[in-house]
Design an enzyme around this catalytic site. Structure first.
Site, mmCIF file in Angstrom:
data_model
loop_
_atom_site.group_PDB
_atom_site.id
_atom_site.type_symbol
_atom_site.label_atom_id
_atom_site.label_comp_id
_atom_site.label_asym_id
_atom_site.label_seq_id
_atom_site.Cartn_x
_atom_site.Cartn_y
_atom_site.Cartn_z
ATOM 1 N NE ARG A 90 -130.800 -42.733 -2.177
ATOM 2 C CZ ARG A 90 -130.156 -43.751 -2.749
ATOM 3 N NH1 ARG A 90 -128.984 -44.129 -2.292
ATOM 4 N NH2 ARG A 90 -130.676 -44.400 -3.757
ATOM 5 C CG ASP B 65 -97.887 -44.890 -6.297
ATOM 6 O OD1 ASP B 65 -98.916 -44.423 -6.813
ATOM 7 O OD2 ASP B 65 -96.994 -44.193 -5.781
ATOM 8 C CB CYS C 287 -97.570 -47.214 -0.338
ATOM 9 S SG CYS C 287 -96.504 -48.028 0.863
ATOM 10 C CG HIS D 15 -133.658 -47.445 -4.107
ATOM 11 N ND1 HIS D 15 -133.370 -48.558 -4.860
ATOM 12 C CD2 HIS D 15 -132.506 -47.120 -3.466
ATOM 13 C CE1 HIS D 15 -132.096 -48.891 -4.690
ATOM 14 N NE2 HIS D 15 -131.557 -48.035 -3.844
ATOM 15 C CE1 TYR E 210 -93.746 -43.656 3.221
ATOM 16 C CE2 TYR E 210 -95.635 -44.626 2.091
ATOM 17 C CZ TYR E 210 -94.499 -43.826 2.071
ATOM 18 O OH TYR E 210 -94.141 -43.194 0.916
ATOM 19 C CE LYS F 99 -126.199 -47.544 -8.456
ATOM 20 N NZ LYS F 99 -127.433 -47.390 -7.675
ATOM 21 N NE ARG G 124 -134.562 -49.269 -9.408
ATOM 22 C CZ ARG G 124 -135.574 -49.045 -8.560
ATOM 23 N NH1 ARG G 124 -136.816 -48.939 -9.012
ATOM 24 N NH2 ARG G 124 -135.340 -48.915 -7.269
HETATM 25 C C1 LIG Z 1 -127.987 -48.600 -7.517
HETATM 26 C C2 LIG Z 1 -129.437 -48.752 -7.633
HETATM 27 C C3 LIG Z 1 -130.011 -50.015 -7.773
HETATM 28 C C4 LIG Z 1 -129.207 -51.285 -7.717
HETATM 29 O O1 LIG Z 1 -128.968 -51.673 -6.398
HETATM 30 P P1 LIG Z 1 -128.217 -53.057 -6.081
HETATM 31 O O2 LIG Z 1 -128.336 -53.205 -4.630
HETATM 32 O O3 LIG Z 1 -126.815 -52.869 -6.544
HETATM 33 O O4 LIG Z 1 -128.929 -54.085 -6.862
HETATM 34 C C5 LIG Z 1 -131.365 -50.075 -7.972
HETATM 35 N N1 LIG Z 1 -132.130 -48.960 -8.010
HETATM 36 C C6 LIG Z 1 -131.603 -47.740 -7.860
HETATM 37 C C7 LIG Z 1 -132.499 -46.550 -7.906
HETATM 38 C C8 LIG Z 1 -130.260 -47.590 -7.641
HETATM 39 O O5 LIG Z 1 -129.743 -46.371 -7.489
#
Ligand SMILES: *Cc1c(COP(=O)(O)O)cnc(C)c1O
Length: 377
Positions: free
Chosen positions: A134, A314, A312, A166, A265, A35, A222
């Protein structure tokens, strides 16, 4: 031709990191999380490198990311989309065989409608909220979501391919919520299976859990941040992972200035002697944190130098003292650390954030230059 700033992406590091993770995670299948442009590394090349390293699933957050993988020819591999909103084009999701994480009834309903018109079942992963509050269905809502999904499955409208959740705190060793979430997930999986679910994969572990908590691995892990070679638990070291991104810039200008010169700046940095300044063409418009002004280091002319004055849009300035550097010479902002450059983790530590944010925020103006990797990109 040189670029003002570029992010070199070591695709072999990504493949190698997946291999390291697989080895340490003992047999679980790997869904590489790609992602957010693969945490800034580039969606499609990173996905292909992860597959070359042995990942057998891909995970994205948004439907458009999954569609882009399919459009790029990434087929024959399951891609899970984690986060949908009402009214998205779920007909395309079904047509492109994208898996959807489903934690709410509205999404199940939109997917069954899409499946009905497509004449093909939607592939779904039922998502449990085991304590992060979440996404996902709470334990109270879980039985009715499971029952509705299984009814849709019986009608040929969905395939329940996964049960998932998660972690909120798996990067904090011994946080009490971790064991609680694991136990809740085990219960919720058991309840779904008792109700008749026959998922192909049950999955819970992100990078930190996959690497530190064997009981959390189930059928599939994951990993996101570990895929890119950054440690999910800085206090435990690197886990043998190799950072895949090196951010460099070509110096735009080098000049001598007198003592007492206010730099950038706000004049938050003032030279205390006659010195040499160099202008580095990367700024917050490229994703360099402005909070890094006078805080973060880069490697220039063989030494670490703290950014002098404000970052800055850029560009920023560094103070070389009496060291020599020419316009066009390379400055390394962060990388694997082999050459003495800071790592993304070093920047994160200095800025009180996480390495995820450092690499992911590197902007679209910075070209990604790919090195190594599988033949097909
Ligand atoms: C982003 C994400 C992960 C990966 O998490 P990391 O901490 O980067 O390994 C795993 N599961 C879900 C649902 C996520 O959104």
């Amino acid at each position: 031709m040189s670029d003002p700033a570029q992010a070199r992406i070591d695709l072999d590091a990504i493949s190698g990191n997946i291999a390291v993770i697989r080895e340490q995670a003992g047999g679980a299948e790997v869904m590489a999380m790609v992602k957010a442009e693969a945490y800034g590394h580039g969606l499609v090349p990173a996905a292909r490198a992860a597959l070359a390293g042995g990942a057998t699933w891909l995970g994205v957050a948004k439907l458009d990311e999954g569609l882009r993988l399919r459009d790029a020819g990434v087929r024959g591999v399951p891609v899970m989309v984690g986060l949908g909103v009402p009214g998205e084009d779920y007909a395309r999701a079904v047509a492109e065989r994208l898996d959807m994480a489903v934690g709410a009834r509205w999404l199940l309903d939109e997917l069954t409608a899409a499946a009905e018109s497509a004449g093909r079942p939607a592939r779904i992963h039922l998502k449990a909220d085991t304590g992060m509050s979440r996404g996902g269905a709470t334990p109270e809502d879980w039985p009715s979501l499971v029952d509705a999904a299984l009814a849709a499955e019986a009608a040929g409208l969905v395939d329940v391919v996964g049960l998932m959740s998660h972690f909120a705190c798996s990067d904090e060793l011994d946080h009490p919520s971790v064991a609680r979430q694991l136990a809740t997930f085990t219960d919720m999986v058991e309840a779904a299976e008792k109700a008749g679910a026959r998922p192909e994969v049950r999955h819970l572990a992100n990078s930190a859990a996959a690497l530190t908590l064997p009981d959390s691995r189930f059928d599939l892990i994951r990993p996101g941040i570990a895929t890119y070679g950054l440690t999910p638990v800085p206090s435990l070291g690197s886990f043998g992972l190799r950072p895949a991104m090196t951010l460099t810039a070509s110096t735009a200008l080098v000049k001598r200035v007198p003592a007492g010169s206010g730099v950038s700046y706000g004049h938050t940095y003032v030279t205390d002697r006659e010195t040499t300044l160099a202008v580095v063409p990367a700024g917050y418009g490229d994703g360099i944190p402005r909070h890094g002004s006078n805080v973060i280091d880069v490697l220039a002319a063989g030494k670490r130098r703290t950014i002098a004055g404000r970052v800055c849009m850029d560009q920023f300035v560094i103070d070389l003292g009496d060291d020599a550097l020419a316009a066009g010479d390379e400055v390394v902002l962060f990388g694997p650390g082999d050459r003495g450059e800071p790592t993304a983790q070093d920047w994160a530590d200095a800025l009180d954030t996480i390495s995820y944010e450092i690499v992911t925020r590197i902007g679209v103006r910075v070209p990604r230059v790919y090195e190594g990797g599988p033949d097909l990109r």
